[in-house]
Motif scaffolding. Sequence first.
Motif, short mmCIF file in Angstrom:
data_model
loop_
_atom_site.label_atom_id
_atom_site.label_comp_id
_atom_site.label_asym_id
_atom_site.label_seq_id
_atom_site.Cartn_x
_atom_site.Cartn_y
_atom_site.Cartn_z
N ILE A 26 -4.78 -1.00 8.36
CA ILE A 26 -4.16 -0.23 7.28
C ILE A 26 -3.73 -1.09 6.10
O ILE A 26 -3.88 -0.69 4.94
N ASP A 27 -3.20 -2.28 6.36
CA ASP A 27 -2.61 -3.10 5.29
C ASP A 27 -3.53 -3.37 4.12
O ASP A 27 -3.11 -3.24 2.97
N PRO A 28 -4.80 -3.71 4.33
CA PRO A 28 -5.65 -4.01 3.18
C PRO A 28 -5.96 -2.82 2.27
O PRO A 28 -6.37 -3.01 1.13
N MET A 29 -5.75 -1.59 2.74
CA MET A 29 -6.13 -0.45 1.92
C MET A 29 -4.95 0.38 1.42
O MET A 29 -5.15 1.43 0.81
N CYS A 30 -3.72 -0.08 1.66
CA CYS A 30 -2.53 0.68 1.25
C CYS A 30 -1.75 -0.07 0.18
O CYS A 30 -1.57 -1.29 0.27
N GLN A 57 0.80 -6.76 -8.59
CA GLN A 57 -0.32 -6.14 -7.88
C GLN A 57 0.19 -5.07 -6.92
O GLN A 57 1.22 -5.25 -6.26
N SER A 58 -0.56 -3.98 -6.81
CA SER A 58 -0.21 -2.92 -5.85
C SER A 58 -0.32 -3.42 -4.42
O SER A 58 0.44 -3.02 -3.56
N ASN A 59 -1.30 -4.27 -4.17
CA ASN A 59 -1.46 -4.88 -2.85
C ASN A 59 -2.08 -6.26 -3.05
O ASN A 59 -3.25 -6.37 -3.44
N PRO A 60 -1.33 -7.34 -2.80
CA PRO A 60 -1.86 -8.69 -3.00
C PRO A 60 -3.11 -8.99 -2.17
O PRO A 60 -3.89 -9.86 -2.53
N LEU A 61 -3.30 -8.28 -1.07
CA LEU A 61 -4.49 -8.50 -0.24
C LEU A 61 -5.73 -7.82 -0.79
O LEU A 61 -6.84 -8.11 -0.37
N ASN A 62 -5.52 -6.89 -1.73
CA ASN A 62 -6.63 -6.13 -2.29
C ASN A 62 -6.42 -5.93 -3.79
O ASN A 62 -5.95 -4.88 -4.23
N PRO A 63 -6.76 -6.93 -4.61
CA PRO A 63 -6.55 -6.83 -6.06
C PRO A 63 -7.27 -5.64 -6.71
O PRO A 63 -6.87 -5.19 -7.77
#
Length: 112
Positions: A26-30, A57-63
Motif C-alpha cells: 500500500i505505501d508506494p501508491m498512497c 511531495q505527496s509520497n516520497p517513495l513515489n514522486p
Amino acid sequence: MLEQGPSKNNNLMEWEKIWAINKRIIDPMCPRINAVTKKIRLVLGNGPSPAELSSTQSNPLNPAMGMRPLWISKNIILDREDAGTLEVGEKVTLKNWGNFRLEKKSEDLLEG
C-alpha cells in the motif's frame, strides 16, 4: 492469505508481519496525510509570520504522485498525545519542516 497459502486450518499471524505486508503493497501508491485528533499549539519563536505556502511531495517513495501544499508558520498544531512525550530542552524534528528545541511546556501551549 496468499502469504500463508489457502488452508482450512486456523493461523495466527503476528501484527508486525501484517503491517510489513501492508507497507510493502500500500505505501508506494498512497499519498501521505496527517491528522490531529486532540490539538495543542506550538509557537516557534523564529517561525515565519505571516504564514507562507510551500509544497512537499505527496509520497516520497513515489514522486509521480505529485506535490501537496504545506503551510509554514510560527504557529503549528500538534497532536496532544505526541506533545505529551516531549520534554523541555529536547531537540525535536518535524518532518518536512525542520528542527526546534522545546523551551516551555504548559497544559495548552508549547513554545520552541
